[in-house]
Design an enzyme around this catalytic site. Structure first.
Site, mmCIF file in Angstrom:
data_model
loop_
_atom_site.group_PDB
_atom_site.id
_atom_site.type_symbol
_atom_site.label_atom_id
_atom_site.label_comp_id
_atom_site.label_asym_id
_atom_site.label_seq_id
_atom_site.Cartn_x
_atom_site.Cartn_y
_atom_site.Cartn_z
ATOM 1 N N LYS A 1 0.903 -1.309 0.004
ATOM 2 C CA LYS A 1 -0.040 -0.181 0.042
ATOM 3 C C LYS A 1 0.908 1.206 -0.042
ATOM 4 O O LYS A 1 1.497 1.317 0.985
ATOM 5 C CB LYS A 1 -0.819 0.142 1.210
ATOM 6 C CG LYS A 1 -1.869 1.182 0.881
ATOM 7 C CD LYS A 1 -2.726 1.727 2.124
ATOM 8 C CE LYS A 1 -1.612 2.619 2.705
ATOM 9 N NZ LYS A 1 -1.798 4.016 2.131
ATOM 10 N N GLU B 1 10.069 0.720 10.498
ATOM 11 C CA GLU B 1 11.055 1.634 10.477
ATOM 12 C C GLU B 1 10.401 2.899 10.409
ATOM 13 O O GLU B 1 9.588 3.412 9.740
ATOM 14 C CB GLU B 1 11.604 1.682 8.992
ATOM 15 C CG GLU B 1 13.113 2.197 8.799
ATOM 16 C CD GLU B 1 12.967 3.649 8.135
ATOM 17 O OE1 GLU B 1 12.800 4.810 8.737
ATOM 18 O OE2 GLU B 1 12.968 3.906 6.931
ATOM 19 N N CYS C 1 13.553 10.287 7.283
ATOM 20 C CA CYS C 1 13.548 9.874 8.450
ATOM 21 C C CYS C 1 14.713 9.755 9.177
ATOM 22 O O CYS C 1 14.905 10.147 10.601
ATOM 23 C CB CYS C 1 13.190 8.207 8.609
ATOM 24 S SG CYS C 1 13.681 7.354 7.295
ATOM 25 N N GLU D 1 10.406 15.011 16.069
ATOM 26 C CA GLU D 1 10.471 15.205 14.629
ATOM 27 C C GLU D 1 9.733 16.074 13.712
ATOM 28 O O GLU D 1 8.725 16.136 14.026
ATOM 29 C CB GLU D 1 10.180 13.524 14.149
ATOM 30 C CG GLU D 1 10.694 13.369 12.539
ATOM 31 C CD GLU D 1 10.363 11.932 12.111
ATOM 32 O OE1 GLU D 1 9.366 11.463 12.335
ATOM 33 O OE2 GLU D 1 11.315 11.660 11.426
#
Ligand code: NAD
Ligand code: MN
Length: 487
Positions: free
Chosen positions: A192, A266, A300, A398
């Protein structure tokens, strides 16, 4: 000449003539789901737009898969599993080689489409995303008939049907990272893509058809979070692989734990980039800039926390400001562009919210660019904060945008302690002229990847993955195969 609030005098930025990409890529008005080797309409008949974040124009109406479609895709993957896993390994390898070569042949088209749908500069999609996607298929093609050397005991067996959910920051590359090892190990897949960037995954499905990959070995179900949830919670799935936010990763971990489904995650990061006074400062500046501005900071493992040894802090800050002022923000399809569009309106709002929060907490914001931004689209100038304390939100959370928090340290001990003082542990950078310092510091950093005197370098042979809340499991290289083989 222009002068910044800090008194830095900038030389005038070069004016370049526009250098737009000339290839025109046809985008279909609407898309279908790829299930069992067929293109099918979504069960609900619902579609949602994918836009070009640099123009806000709608590119295509994307099929929204629901639980019915996920069911059909998992069933197709299940039917394909036995014949695919029983195929001689060298035959499986031929498919992967074929896919890799076809990605190379259609590289320019894929790069342009990636840039249109996601907003990243064409220079990056052309030179990084697409070549690396091909490399992942080439690399894993080579593993197909050598898997017995990859596992202890020498009895490698595939897991079955894999559910793979990927993010919007490297759409084609993340698809390749996930698909190539799964297929090499003899698994079948339902993938997906992220809802803002489905188009290159759909092109990849066309490539799989051209390569005559047996029907059902790879199925692609587009949609948003609900589609992803239906997929990762499907009882017919043997393994889940997810890349995305820590928040969603935790939900998926819970669902998989309840069913005992194999899982690799992850997730996010707040990676430290540590500059010692003995580093080659000009090179370090390039690495810092690359670490936070590459792909608009939608990375990331972005080097979003900068730790500079105190004696060179003023020099580094001044040079950083100068270098950032010369970065060109704008049309991602222009070959001179350094910083493209932010992927979505929502992500831009998140980033601007953090820039606001940093100022409210008393950090000094520095946005050195003077160039005008396009009227339409989602844009953020490269930004850094000074006067940052470890407790500030811009040093802890983040941001996933081109926003850097600059801090200083006095001793290697302090640098290591502060670098590790985060719930994340995806990557880190160390800049020094001393080899022994590199090894000592790298060994003590809690990060899956430590780059020395460089940043944001990727290779299919090198494992990538996190510590702590950045996830578990590795992708790439021999280590990455373990996630797709039975123990
Ligand atoms: P997200 O985690 O919501 O989306 C990632 C993928 O998961 C998408 O394909 C999405 O459709 C899917 N998804 C969403 N909810 C799901 C669910 N409940 N079950 C299964 N799949 C689901 O990330 P986002 O909302 O696009 O971005 C939010 C933040 O996540 C960003 O600001 C950034 O901090 C972080 N992020 C990290 C990465 C990474 O590479 N680690 C990538 C994208 C975003
Ligand atoms: Mn889009």
């Amino acid at each position: 000449m222009a002068e910044s609030p800090a008194g830095t005098v900038f030389p005038a930025t070069w004016e370049y003539s526009p250098a737009p990409e000339s290839l025109k890529v046809e985008v279909p008005g609407s898309t279908k789901l790829f299930i069992g080797g067929q293109w099918v309409d979504p069960h609900s008949r619902r579609r949602f737009p994918s836009i070009n974040p640099a123009t806000e124009a709608s590119l295509s109406q994307i099929a929204e898969g629901d639980a019915h479609d996920v069911d059909a895709a998992v069933a197709a993957a299940r039917r394909a599993f036995k014949p695919w896993s029983k195929l001689p390994a060298s035959e499986r390898a031929k498919y992967l080689y074929r896919i890799a070569r076809r990605i190379q042949e259609r590289a320019r088209e894929l790069a342009v489409l990636e840039t249109m749908d996601g907003g990243k500069p064409i220079r990056e999609s052309r030179d990084v995303d697409v070549p690396l996607a091909a490399q992942h298929f080439f690399h894993h093609a080579g593993w197909c008939d050598k898997l017995r050397y990859a596992v202890p005991g020498g009895n490698p067996r595939p897991l079955g049907v894999c559910a793979q959910v990927i993010p919007w920051n490297f759409p084609l590359l993340m698809a390749a990272w996930k698909l190539a090892p799964a297929l090499a190990c003899g698994n079948t897949v339902v993938l997906k893509p992220a809802e803002t960037t489905s188009l290159t995954a759909i092109r990849l499905a066309e490539i799989l058809q051209e390569c005559e990959l047996p029907p059902g070995v790879v199925n692609i179900v587009t949609g948003a979070g609900a589609t992803g949830k239906a997929l990762v919670e499907h009882a017919g799935v043997d393994k889940v692989a997810f890349t995305g936010s820590t928040e969603v990763g935790k939900l998926i971990a819970k669902a998989c734990a309840a069913r005992g489904t194999r899982l690799t995650l992850e997730l996010g990061g707040k990676s430290p980039n540590i500059i010692f006074a003995d580093a080659a400062i000009d090179q370090a500046i390039e690495g810092i800039v690359q670490g936070i501005w590459f792909n608009q900071g939608h990375v990331c493992c972005a080097g979003s926390r900068l730790f500079v040894e105190e004696s060179v802090l003023a020099e580094v800050t001044r040079k950083l400001e100068l270098r950032m002022a010369s970065l060109r923000v704008g049309d991602p399809l222009d070959k001179n562009t350094d910083i493209g569009a932010i992927n979505s309106k929502g992500q831009l709002a998140t980033i601007l919210g953090y820039i606001d929060a940093g100022q409210k907490e008393g950090c000094t914001v520095c946005q050195p660019g003077a160039q005008a931004l396009p009227a339409k689209g989602f844009w953020c100038r490269p930004t850094f904060f000074t006067g940052v304390q470890p407790s500030h939100v811009v040093a802890r959370e983040e941001i996933f945008g081109p926003v850097l928090a600059v801090m200083s340290f006095r001793t290697p001990e302090e640098a290591i302690t502060r670098a590790n003082n985060t719930p994340y542990g995806l990557a880190a950078g160390v800049w020094t002229d001393k080899g022994s310092k590199v090894f000592d510091v790298a060994r003590r950093l809690q990060a899956g990847v430590v780059w020395c005197n460089t940043y944001n370098q990727f290779d299919a042979t090198s494992p990538f993955g996190g510590f702590k809340e950045s996830g578990f499991g590795r992708e790439g290289g021999v280590h990455g195969l373990a996630g797709y083989l039975a123990e």
